[in-house]
Design an enzyme around this catalytic site. Structure first.
Site, PDB file in Angstrom:
ATOM      1  N   ARG A   1       1.108  18.714 -11.225  1.00  0.00           N
ATOM      2  CA  ARG A   1       2.502  18.493 -10.860  1.00  0.00           C
ATOM      3  C   ARG A   1       2.978  19.752 -10.148  1.00  0.00           C
ATOM      4  O   ARG A   1       2.813  20.861 -10.666  1.00  0.00           O
ATOM      5  CB  ARG A   1       3.327  18.255 -12.129  1.00  0.00           C
ATOM      6  CG  ARG A   1       4.719  17.773 -11.835  1.00  0.00           C
ATOM      7  CD  ARG A   1       5.569  17.732 -13.088  1.00  0.00           C
ATOM      8  NE  ARG A   1       6.181  19.011 -13.360  1.00  0.00           N
ATOM      9  CZ  ARG A   1       7.166  19.191 -14.226  1.00  0.00           C
ATOM     10  NH1 ARG A   1       7.640  18.176 -14.922  1.00  0.00           N
ATOM     11  NH2 ARG A   1       7.679  20.395 -14.421  1.00  0.00           N
TER      12      ARG A   1
ATOM     13  N   TYR B   1      14.647  23.417 -11.869  1.00  0.00           N
ATOM     14  CA  TYR B   1      13.895  22.770 -12.932  1.00  0.00           C
ATOM     15  C   TYR B   1      12.393  23.045 -12.771  1.00  0.00           C
ATOM     16  O   TYR B   1      11.855  22.912 -11.674  1.00  0.00           O
ATOM     17  CB  TYR B   1      14.147  21.246 -12.925  1.00  0.00           C
ATOM     18  CG  TYR B   1      13.136  20.556 -13.773  1.00  0.00           C
ATOM     19  CD1 TYR B   1      13.233  20.616 -15.157  1.00  0.00           C
ATOM     20  CD2 TYR B   1      12.015  19.945 -13.218  1.00  0.00           C
ATOM     21  CE1 TYR B   1      12.265  20.067 -15.961  1.00  0.00           C
ATOM     22  CE2 TYR B   1      11.042  19.388 -14.012  1.00  0.00           C
ATOM     23  CZ  TYR B   1      11.170  19.456 -15.387  1.00  0.00           C
ATOM     24  OH  TYR B   1      10.200  18.932 -16.178  1.00  0.00           O
TER      25      TYR B   1
ATOM     26  N   ASP C   1       8.260  15.985 -10.033  1.00  0.00           N
ATOM     27  CA  ASP C   1       9.337  15.514 -10.910  1.00  0.00           C
ATOM     28  C   ASP C   1      10.685  15.875 -10.289  1.00  0.00           C
ATOM     29  O   ASP C   1      11.013  17.056 -10.159  1.00  0.00           O
ATOM     30  CB  ASP C   1       9.179  16.185 -12.281  1.00  0.00           C
ATOM     31  CG  ASP C   1      10.098  15.589 -13.337  1.00  0.00           C
ATOM     32  OD1 ASP C   1      10.992  14.795 -12.966  1.00  0.00           O
ATOM     33  OD2 ASP C   1       9.918  15.920 -14.531  1.00  0.00           O
TER      34      ASP C   1
ATOM     35  N   HIS D   1      13.453  14.968 -11.630  1.00  0.00           N
ATOM     36  CA  HIS D   1      14.295  15.192 -12.813  1.00  0.00           C
ATOM     37  C   HIS D   1      15.691  14.586 -12.650  1.00  0.00           C
ATOM     38  O   HIS D   1      16.709  15.240 -12.904  1.00  0.00           O
ATOM     39  CB  HIS D   1      14.349  16.684 -13.169  1.00  0.00           C
ATOM     40  CG  HIS D   1      14.265  16.927 -14.647  1.00  0.00           C
ATOM     41  ND1 HIS D   1      15.364  17.165 -15.413  1.00  0.00           N
ATOM     42  CD2 HIS D   1      13.211  16.940 -15.489  1.00  0.00           C
ATOM     43  CE1 HIS D   1      14.994  17.330 -16.680  1.00  0.00           C
ATOM     44  NE2 HIS D   1      13.686  17.193 -16.747  1.00  0.00           N
TER      45      HIS D   1
ATOM     46  N   GLU E   1       8.386  11.334  -9.760  1.00  0.00           N
ATOM     47  CA  GLU E   1       8.905  11.015 -11.099  1.00  0.00           C
ATOM     48  C   GLU E   1      10.425  11.129 -11.184  1.00  0.00           C
ATOM     49  O   GLU E   1      11.009  12.055 -10.600  1.00  0.00           O
ATOM     50  CB  GLU E   1       8.247  11.996 -12.081  1.00  0.00           C
ATOM     51  CG  GLU E   1       8.724  11.848 -13.502  1.00  0.00           C
ATOM     52  CD  GLU E   1       8.201  12.983 -14.373  1.00  0.00           C
ATOM     53  OE1 GLU E   1       7.185  13.624 -14.017  1.00  0.00           O
ATOM     54  OE2 GLU E   1       8.823  13.237 -15.414  1.00  0.00           O
TER      55      GLU E   1
ATOM     56  N   GLU F   1      10.776   8.794 -19.170  1.00  0.00           N
ATOM     57  CA  GLU F   1      10.630   9.748 -20.271  1.00  0.00           C
ATOM     58  C   GLU F   1      11.862   9.789 -21.165  1.00  0.00           C
ATOM     59  O   GLU F   1      11.764  10.221 -22.309  1.00  0.00           O
ATOM     60  CB  GLU F   1      10.275  11.151 -19.753  1.00  0.00           C
ATOM     61  CG  GLU F   1      11.383  11.836 -18.999  1.00  0.00           C
ATOM     62  CD  GLU F   1      11.009  13.226 -18.500  1.00  0.00           C
ATOM     63  OE1 GLU F   1       9.894  13.390 -17.999  1.00  0.00           O
ATOM     64  OE2 GLU F   1      11.843  14.134 -18.630  1.00  0.00           O
TER      65      GLU F   1
ATOM     66  N   ARG G   1       6.686   6.093 -18.432  1.00  0.00           N
ATOM     67  CA  ARG G   1       6.485   7.428 -19.027  1.00  0.00           C
ATOM     68  C   ARG G   1       6.937   7.547 -20.481  1.00  0.00           C
ATOM     69  O   ARG G   1       6.813   8.618 -21.083  1.00  0.00           O
ATOM     70  CB  ARG G   1       7.296   8.438 -18.207  1.00  0.00           C
ATOM     71  CG  ARG G   1       6.933   8.484 -16.763  1.00  0.00           C
ATOM     72  CD  ARG G   1       6.182   9.709 -16.359  1.00  0.00           C
ATOM     73  NE  ARG G   1       6.789  10.959 -16.694  1.00  0.00           N
ATOM     74  CZ  ARG G   1       6.145  11.948 -17.332  1.00  0.00           C
ATOM     75  NH1 ARG G   1       4.897  11.790 -17.698  1.00  0.00           N
ATOM     76  NH2 ARG G   1       6.752  13.092 -17.589  1.00  0.00           N
TER      77      ARG G   1
ATOM     78  N   GLU H   1       0.333  13.558 -19.294  1.00  0.00           N
ATOM     79  CA  GLU H   1       0.872  14.897 -18.983  1.00  0.00           C
ATOM     80  C   GLU H   1       0.330  15.927 -19.980  1.00  0.00           C
ATOM     81  O   GLU H   1       0.190  15.646 -21.164  1.00  0.00           O
ATOM     82  CB  GLU H   1       2.409  14.850 -19.067  1.00  0.00           C
ATOM     83  CG  GLU H   1       3.067  16.164 -18.672  1.00  0.00           C
ATOM     84  CD  GLU H   1       4.596  16.068 -18.643  1.00  0.00           C
ATOM     85  OE1 GLU H   1       5.144  15.018 -19.041  1.00  0.00           O
ATOM     86  OE2 GLU H   1       5.227  17.049 -18.218  1.00  0.00           O
TER      87      GLU H   1
ATOM     88  N   TRP I   1      21.105  16.955 -15.018  1.00  0.00           N
ATOM     89  CA  TRP I   1      20.131  18.035 -15.116  1.00  0.00           C
ATOM     90  C   TRP I   1      18.729  17.489 -15.146  1.00  0.00           C
ATOM     91  O   TRP I   1      18.339  16.515 -15.528  1.00  0.00           O
ATOM     92  CB  TRP I   1      20.354  18.901 -16.365  1.00  0.00           C
ATOM     93  CG  TRP I   1      19.242  19.918 -16.435  1.00  0.00           C
ATOM     94  CD1 TRP I   1      19.093  21.030 -15.659  1.00  0.00           C
ATOM     95  CD2 TRP I   1      18.075  19.853 -17.277  1.00  0.00           C
ATOM     96  NE1 TRP I   1      17.920  21.665 -15.957  1.00  0.00           N
ATOM     97  CE2 TRP I   1      17.266  20.958 -16.935  1.00  0.00           C
ATOM     98  CE3 TRP I   1      17.644  18.958 -18.253  1.00  0.00           C
ATOM     99  CZ2 TRP I   1      16.046  21.204 -17.557  1.00  0.00           C
ATOM    100  CZ3 TRP I   1      16.440  19.189 -18.873  1.00  0.00           C
ATOM    101  CH2 TRP I   1      15.636  20.314 -18.535  1.00  0.00           C
TER     102      TRP I   1
HETATM  103  O1  LIG Z   1       7.665  17.019 -18.596  1.00  0.00           O
HETATM  104  C1  LIG Z   1       8.512  16.455 -17.917  1.00  0.00           C
HETATM  105  O2  LIG Z   1       8.249  15.625 -17.045  1.00  0.00           O
HETATM  106  C2  LIG Z   1       9.932  16.742 -18.166  1.00  0.00           C
HETATM  107  O3  LIG Z   1      10.747  16.260 -17.414  1.00  0.00           O
HETATM  108  C3  LIG Z   1      10.255  17.598 -19.325  1.00  0.00           C
HETATM  109  C4  LIG Z   1      11.716  17.516 -19.758  1.00  0.00           C
HETATM  110  O4  LIG Z   1      12.497  18.330 -18.945  1.00  0.00           O
HETATM  111  C5  LIG Z   1      11.832  17.988 -21.184  1.00  0.00           C
HETATM  112  O5  LIG Z   1      11.093  17.123 -21.993  1.00  0.00           O
HETATM  113  C6  LIG Z   1      13.264  18.047 -21.676  1.00  0.00           C
HETATM  114  O6  LIG Z   1      13.270  18.371 -23.020  1.00  0.00           O
HETATM  115 MG   LIG Z   2       9.885  14.635 -16.286  1.00  0.00          MG
END
Ligand SMILES: O=C(O)C(=O)C[C@H](O)[C@H](O)CO
Ligand SMILES: [Mg+2]
Length: 403
Positions: free
Chosen positions: A147, A159, A211, A213, A237, A263, A284, A340, A403
């Protein structure tokens, strides 16, 4: 096989974890992960106050019935706190059942569908050059999938990028939420350059992931998906927040870049529409937050009907217990995609002894009966809980953002 005791163990060896230990009358015990990053004590209290009293005296072999009892019995259903608590109970009960059967968990699930589990690592750098060095280091370690995240000029904190070079990345890095500033324009202009540089140096063999995010709108995500098409990503992602599942439709209609999401989901209903419409390629949702093996089996089976594969979330804020159980699931599940891997701190690993192994870019499942992960309670007691919060993001004008 009655449950006679249950312990909720909160420990912070490097970071916070909540672990449930269920003990049966025969002495066989099971372990489940209940960690919800930044909200750990809510799950610990939910377990201690509402779940554990109802578990004592129950038959540990009745996994399905216990899942339904906790899910329907709460009346309110779903939500990350409830589902992480149910996830921990479920994982611990599968651990007990597999131990009682004298089998590694993957055998109980249906046996091996593969010999090893492909995993991806995080490669992050403060800028593109730095990130390329991280990719080189991980290729050297044997990873076939990485990643890729890099600092964006003009954005101070991003991030996935550690505060200081050489440090582990940990987003929950302050007692109360830190405030970050986000610019979609700067980010969108920068990401295609990052992938162009990675492909130029490493060619097209390596799987690349990214990601977002949750930070874009659907039309911005569509633009990013199109812009990175020449670099053939394994997945993009969380390109948008997904409370509105239909937002994935617009992105899908514009780009062939594969999409991964889920996730932060905790229920099959959170992902049903996007799976059935084939708006995504990878789901995920992890075992802990998704209500354990019992619900993830249903999600994976549903996904298999629509060409959607699994890609379990596996950051350090899910404990080695979740990772261990996930590796058994990954070894069995027919529609496996990728796992992951964000290596835990050695201190964390010392509190959670386990039998899974990393070799040549893959995880190898262990043969110990159960899911193969334990907790050293004496060691755990040495690391008390430390409150830590995830950050919040604001746009440059001060508007609160995702975030
Ligand atoms: O591992 C990832 O893909 C994430 O996005 C991790 C997250 O930011 C994390 O689990 C937040 O607690
Ligand atoms: Mg993630």
């Amino acid at each position: 096989m009655k449950i006679i005791d249950a312990r909720v163990i909160v420990t912070s060896p490097g970071r916070n974890f909540v672990t449930l230990k269920l003990i049966t009358e025969s002495g066989t015990y099971g372990i489940g992960d209940a960690t919800l990053n930044g909200r750990e004590m809510a799950v610990a209290a939910y377990l201690e106050e509402h779940v554990v009293p109802a578990l004592i005296g129950r038959d540990a072999s009745r996994i399905e019935d216990t899942w339904q009892y906790l899910y329907r019995g709460a009346y309110w259903r779903r939500g990350p706190v409830t589902m992480s608590a149910i996830g921990a109970v479920d994982m611990a009960l599968w651990d007990i059942k597999a131990k009682a059967a004298g089998m590694p968990l993957y055998q109980l699930l249906g046996g091996k569908s593969r010999e090893r589990v492909m995993t991806y690592a995080h490669c992050t750098g403060k800028d593109i050059d730095n990130c390329l060095e991280e990719v080189a280091r991980h290729v050297e370690l044997g990873y076939r999938a990485v990643r890729v995240q890099a600092g964006v000029p003009g954005i101070k904190t991003i991030y996935g990028v550690a505060k200081r070079e050489g440090e582990r990345y940990e987003p929950a890095d302050s007692e109360l939420p830190a405030e970050h500033v986000w610019s979609t324009k700067k980010y969108l202009n920068h990401v295609p350059q990052l992938f162009a540089a990675v492909r130029e140096r490493f060619g097209h063999e390596l799987h690349l992931l990214h990601d977002v995010h949750h930070r874009l709108t659907p039309i911005e995500a569509a633009r990013l998906g199109k812009a990175v098409e020449p670099y053939h990503l394994f997945w993009l992602e969380d390109c948008v927040p997904a409370e509105n599942q239909e937002s994935l439709r617009l992105i899908r209609e514009h780009t062939t870049t594969p999409l991964a999401i889920g996730e932060v989901f905790n229920s099959i209903h959170d992902c049903r529409e996007m799976i059935q419409n084939q708006w995504i390629d990878y789901i995920r949702t992890p075992l802990t937050h998704g209500g354990g093996i019992t619900q993830l089996r249903r999600i994976a089976d549903l996904a298999s009907l629509y060409h959607v594969r699994t890609g379990f979330h596996g950051p350090t804020d899910l404990s080695p217990v979740c990772l261990g159980a996930a590796i058994h699931f990954d070894t069995w599940v027919p529609n496996f995609g990728i796992q992951e891997h964000m290596p835990h701190d050695p201190l964390t690993d010392s509190v959670f002894p386990h039998d899974y192994r990393f070799e040549d870019g893959h995880f190898l499942v262990g043969e110990t009966p159960g899911h193969g992960v334990d907790i050293d309670e004496e060691a755990a007691a040495r690391y008390p809980f430390k409150r830590a919060s995830l950050p919040v993001n604001r746009l440059e004008d001060g508007t609160l953002w995702h975030w």
